[in-house]
Design a protein around this motif. Structure first.
Motif, PDB file in Angstrom:
ATOM      1  N   GLY A  97      34.260  44.031  25.919  1.00  0.00           N
ATOM      2  CA  GLY A  97      35.510  44.605  26.398  1.00  0.00           C
ATOM      3  C   GLY A  97      35.974  44.091  27.737  1.00  0.00           C
ATOM      4  O   GLY A  97      37.007  44.527  28.247  1.00  0.00           O
ATOM      5  N   ILE A  98      35.248  43.158  28.327  1.00  0.00           N
ATOM      6  CA  ILE A  98      35.585  42.664  29.652  1.00  0.00           C
ATOM      7  C   ILE A  98      35.626  41.141  29.621  1.00  0.00           C
ATOM      8  O   ILE A  98      34.784  40.492  29.002  1.00  0.00           O
ATOM      9  N   TYR A  99      36.648  40.576  30.252  1.00  0.00           N
ATOM     10  CA  TYR A  99      36.769  39.120  30.321  1.00  0.00           C
ATOM     11  C   TYR A  99      37.196  38.740  31.729  1.00  0.00           C
ATOM     12  O   TYR A  99      38.109  39.340  32.299  1.00  0.00           O
ATOM     13  N   MET A 100      36.537  37.741  32.285  1.00  0.00           N
ATOM     14  CA  MET A 100      36.820  37.295  33.642  1.00  0.00           C
ATOM     15  C   MET A 100      37.363  35.871  33.608  1.00  0.00           C
ATOM     16  O   MET A 100      36.652  34.924  33.275  1.00  0.00           O
ATOM     17  N   HIS A 101      38.654  35.730  33.926  1.00  0.00           N
ATOM     18  CA  HIS A 101      39.202  34.405  34.174  1.00  0.00           C
ATOM     19  C   HIS A 101      38.561  33.877  35.447  1.00  0.00           C
ATOM     20  O   HIS A 101      38.542  34.565  36.475  1.00  0.00           O
ATOM     21  N   SER A 102      38.048  32.668  35.400  1.00  0.00           N
ATOM     22  CA  SER A 102      37.342  32.123  36.554  1.00  0.00           C
ATOM     23  C   SER A 102      37.809  30.694  36.787  1.00  0.00           C
ATOM     24  O   SER A 102      37.314  29.748  36.180  1.00  0.00           O
ATOM     25  N   ARG A 124      39.694  45.657  28.714  1.00  0.00           N
ATOM     26  CA  ARG A 124      40.480  46.195  27.603  1.00  0.00           C
ATOM     27  C   ARG A 124      41.952  45.808  27.712  1.00  0.00           C
ATOM     28  O   ARG A 124      42.841  46.607  27.461  1.00  0.00           O
ATOM     29  N   GLY A 125      42.199  44.582  28.107  1.00  0.00           N
ATOM     30  CA  GLY A 125      43.548  44.057  28.161  1.00  0.00           C
ATOM     31  C   GLY A 125      44.342  44.464  29.374  1.00  0.00           C
ATOM     32  O   GLY A 125      45.501  44.048  29.519  1.00  0.00           O
ATOM     33  N   VAL A 126      43.771  45.248  30.265  1.00  0.00           N
ATOM     34  CA  VAL A 126      44.469  45.721  31.459  1.00  0.00           C
ATOM     35  C   VAL A 126      44.075  44.845  32.645  1.00  0.00           C
ATOM     36  O   VAL A 126      42.894  44.616  32.887  1.00  0.00           O
ATOM     37  N   GLY A 127      45.075  44.369  33.373  1.00  0.00           N
ATOM     38  CA  GLY A 127      44.833  43.524  34.529  1.00  0.00           C
ATOM     39  C   GLY A 127      45.191  42.072  34.320  1.00  0.00           C
ATOM     40  O   GLY A 127      44.965  41.239  35.202  1.00  0.00           O
ATOM     41  N   ASN A 164      44.228  37.095  41.202  1.00  0.00           N
ATOM     42  CA  ASN A 164      43.140  37.960  41.637  1.00  0.00           C
ATOM     43  C   ASN A 164      43.045  39.150  40.685  1.00  0.00           C
ATOM     44  O   ASN A 164      43.759  39.227  39.691  1.00  0.00           O
ATOM     45  N   THR A 165      42.163  40.081  41.015  1.00  0.00           N
ATOM     46  CA  THR A 165      41.900  41.237  40.163  1.00  0.00           C
ATOM     47  C   THR A 165      42.503  42.485  40.789  1.00  0.00           C
ATOM     48  O   THR A 165      42.209  42.820  41.934  1.00  0.00           O
ATOM     49  N   ASN A 166      43.358  43.169  40.026  1.00  0.00           N
ATOM     50  CA  ASN A 166      43.766  44.508  40.413  1.00  0.00           C
ATOM     51  C   ASN A 166      43.786  45.373  39.158  1.00  0.00           C
ATOM     52  O   ASN A 166      43.334  44.949  38.099  1.00  0.00           O
ATOM     53  N   GLY A 207      44.918  47.175  46.281  1.00  0.00           N
ATOM     54  CA  GLY A 207      44.435  47.215  44.904  1.00  0.00           C
ATOM     55  C   GLY A 207      43.655  46.006  44.458  1.00  0.00           C
ATOM     56  O   GLY A 207      43.288  45.898  43.286  1.00  0.00           O
ATOM     57  N   ILE A 208      43.362  45.083  45.369  1.00  0.00           N
ATOM     58  CA  ILE A 208      42.668  43.853  45.001  1.00  0.00           C
ATOM     59  C   ILE A 208      41.154  44.059  45.076  1.00  0.00           C
ATOM     60  O   ILE A 208      40.635  44.546  46.074  1.00  0.00           O
TER      61      ILE A 208
END
Length: 677
Positions: free
Chosen positions: A80-85, A96-99, A105-107, A123-124
């Protein structure tokens, strides 16, 4: 799809070996048990089996099986989690598709370290700044947690520093491709009721791409002084980072010369550097065997500078906060009430060719009042009901009046976020759960500003409701753990960061979206032998999701029914840990990431990719007090060409093509040595 089938075939084949493993274990007259996991994610410690909601846990051992530099390799062990890197310093975490709409960056996701919020006031979150050697445990809440951790729509990443009951120290030196050097040391001191721990690390890399040098030094320390009726804890984190920015590239460079940096960033040798400090103290009072109070006081400071092709940004933050939680516990129910107040002052100025063009100072206040009740009418049931009331205020002071006074304030209305969760565990081997919760995300200060610099008072917080249900199952004398869940998120007023020009961003509300998905996790102890072939463990997960615009029109173009860009439709990940002999470990990571759209129109697709990593280590003793571990690893064994991060809806400037792609690292190597005292 062919690659995905191959991965799933491997996972299925390993699972079927379980019966063979059981027969071997019977010969050894041994019993396999998975550790019963205690989680704190909902601020009341309980067995994971009885948690009325979705929470994933990674232990310190699971966190340490990577190269220690790429946070994405660790997070992808969780469904359920994916990190663009894109680089070590450019990433975006999606739960879950949010963010997915934040450019660089991540918020929409809140992060904590030992109950101290490390998410900035805008929010970062940058959990990847924390060296993995400094993390002893990770808990991830997927979706709104309402009363517990700020009602963030995406969820929470909660990190804990290592805790040990024994004194000791460790040191590490590591060298890898692209002249990447890492050195770290940690230690633990215990004296009666005092327990102190700390780690310091330094990473330096030339990087794979042009204009890609990276340097980070970090120090993390925590400690606890425990008395009969109270305990006092502290957490301290210091980070000094300097990273060049290669930025994203267009399709031509991505395919022909992925090492290249974006021409405009390379020309000025663009970079960002910052220093950051976070400190917190926690006082826990045990009033009785039923009543407990936990008080957190924390402060944070950051100073940053970013050299950019279009202008330079000099900014910083100072602030802090206080939170308190009063808890009651008995055999049938738990109750908790508390509050959190965070205040930050953010100042920023911009210059172009040494001439100031902007200077501002903004105060931000966030108030959160929350309560939660857990009721256990019978031993099989755990029912939770809670809610939170949040209030956020922004106050902007324009300190550069040459283009007019754009000072202003924005006071958002009160937002109430309720949550209901139910867990039913008919036995110690099986549990079902379901929950419904409301969450929200405030627009960042950057998003609240109109292109002219005034505050956009029409911009609304995005709000949504998540519905989820799932089960947890232990099989074969607890040698197998299976978790599965389905969820649906209905989100209104989606916040979209829209790029109007190379240097101007603004926020808009993008109507309604829906997020549907299925998550599956299996942890399997396949072999457990005292001699060759030794032990073999599997940790695998699979995520399938559909994330769509329900109602979204931009520039008179309707996108209703289109899929949100930047979110893979499928993700499969497997960790295979093999210990053929007592001193030798071989750890393999396999990951498939499905295709994802790159724009709202769904006209461009980033193809799916498969990568494989392997790490082996050999441990031995040189004396009764000294142990050594030698390790080496290869990442991206197949030398796949892929883009692990996208700039969605990239805009073309001038005659240049839109820069959608962050090229991934090719096959690369690392080796090192650890010393344990």
């Amino acid at each position: 799809m062919k690659i995905l089938k191959e991965v799933l075939l491997i996972v299925t084949s390993l699972f079927t070996l379980n019966s063979f493993s059981q027969e071997i274990d019977n010969d050894l007259d041994s019993t396999i048990y998975l550790n019963e996991i205690i989680v704190n994610a909902f601020q009341i410690s309980t067995l994971q089996l009885h948690v009325p909601g979705s929470v994933s846990v990674l232990t310190g051992e699971e966190i340490q099986i990577t190269d220690g530099n790429n946070f994405a390799h660790t997070l992808h062990s969780i469904p359920g989690i994916y990190m663009h890197s894109g680089t070590y310093s450019t990433s975006r975490v999606i739960i879950r598709g949010v963010g997915s709409r934040t450019p660089y960056n991540t918020n929409r996701i809140k992060s904590y370290l030992n109950d101290i919020p490390i998410t900035s006031s805008d929010g970062i979150s940058t959990p990847e700044d924390i060296d993995l050697m400094g993390i002893g445990r990770m808990e991830v809440i997927k979706g709104p947690a309402s009363a517990t951790y700020g009602s963030g729509l995406g969820g929470n990443i909660i990190l804990y520093t290592p805790r040990s009951t024994k004194e000791g120290a460790a040191a590490l030196i590591q060298y890898g491709s692209f002249n990447t050097i890492k050195a770290a040391a940690s230690g633990n001191y215990i004296n009666q009721n005092l327990n102190l721990w700390g780690t310091i690390s330094h990473v330096n890399s030339d990087g794979y791409r042009e204009n890609n040098r990276y340097r980070r030094t970090s120090f993390i320390s925590s400690g606890e002084w425990e008395q009969k009726d109270y305990s006092l804890e502290y957490t301290l984190m210091l980070i000094d980072l300097n990273a060049q920015i290669p930025s994203s590239v267009g399709k031509s460079l991505y395919e022909s010369n992925p090492k290249a940096a974006a021409a405009n960033w390379s020309a000025i040798e663009g970079y960002k550097k910052y220093q950051r400090a976070i400190a917190g103290v926690t006082l826990t009072n045990l009033f009785s065997d039923k009543w407990t109070n936990k008080l957190n006081v924390f402060g944070r400071w950051a100073d940053s500078y970013e050299r950019r092709p279009f202008n330079n940004l000099d900014d910083g933050t100072s602030g802090g906060g206080i939170s308190n939680r009063l808890s009651y516990h008995n055999n049938q129910w738990d109750a908790m009430i508390g509050f959190e107040w965070v205040k930050d002052v953010y100042r920023w100025k911009m210059d172009l060719e040494n001439e100031m063009i902007n200077k501002n100072r903004e105060s931000r206040d966030h108030y959160n009042l929350f309560s939660m009740i857990y009721w256990r009418p019978a031993s099989e049931w755990n029912i939770s009901l809670g809610g939170a009331v949040n209030k956020v205020n922004y106050l902007l002071r324009d300190q550069f009046l040459s283009n007019g006074d754009q000072s202003g304030e924005r006071s958002f209305p009160l937002i109430f976020s309720p949550r209901l969760g139910i867990n039913y565990a008919p036995s110690e081997l099986l549990a079902f759960y379901g929950s419904v919760g409301h969450g929200f995300s405030m627009p960042s200060p950057e998003e609240t500003l109109l292109p002219e610099g005034d505050i956009n008072k029409e911009l609304k917080p995005e709000q949504g409701v998540q519905y989820e249900m799932g089960f947890r199952l232990n099989l074969f004398r607890r040698a197998t753990t299976i978790e599965a869940s389905v969820y649906y998120i209905n989100l209104n007023n989606l916040l979209v960061t829209k790029r109007l020009s190379e240097d101007i961003f603004t926020g808009i509300n993008a109507g309604k979206t829906s997020h549907n998905g299925f998550e599956f996790l299996i942890k399997q102890k396949i072999l457990r032998l005292s001699s060759f072939p030794g032990t073999l463990n599997l940790n695998a997960n699979y995520t399938w999701s559909i994330n769509k615009f329900v109602d979204f029109t931009d520039n008179d173009q309707k996108f209703d029914g289109n899929k949100l860009p930047g979110i893979p439709a499928q993700i499969a990940h497997a960790n295979i840990l093999w210990q053929p002999f007592t001193r030798l470990n071989i750890d393999t990571q396999l990951q498939y990431v499905g295709e994802q759209y790159m724009d709202d129109a769904n006209s461009l697709i980033n193809e799916g990719y498969f990568i494989a990593n392997i790490r082996s280590s050999y441990s031995f003793s040189v004396s009764t007090n000294y142990n050594i571990e030698l390790f080496t690893g290869i990442n991206n064994i197949t030398n796949a060409h892929y883009s692990p991060m996208l700039t969605v809806n990239a805009v073309a400037f001038g005659n240049a093509e839109p820069r959608y792609y962050y090229p991934g690292l090719p096959r690369h190597f690392y080796s090192g040595i650890k010393l344990f005292l």
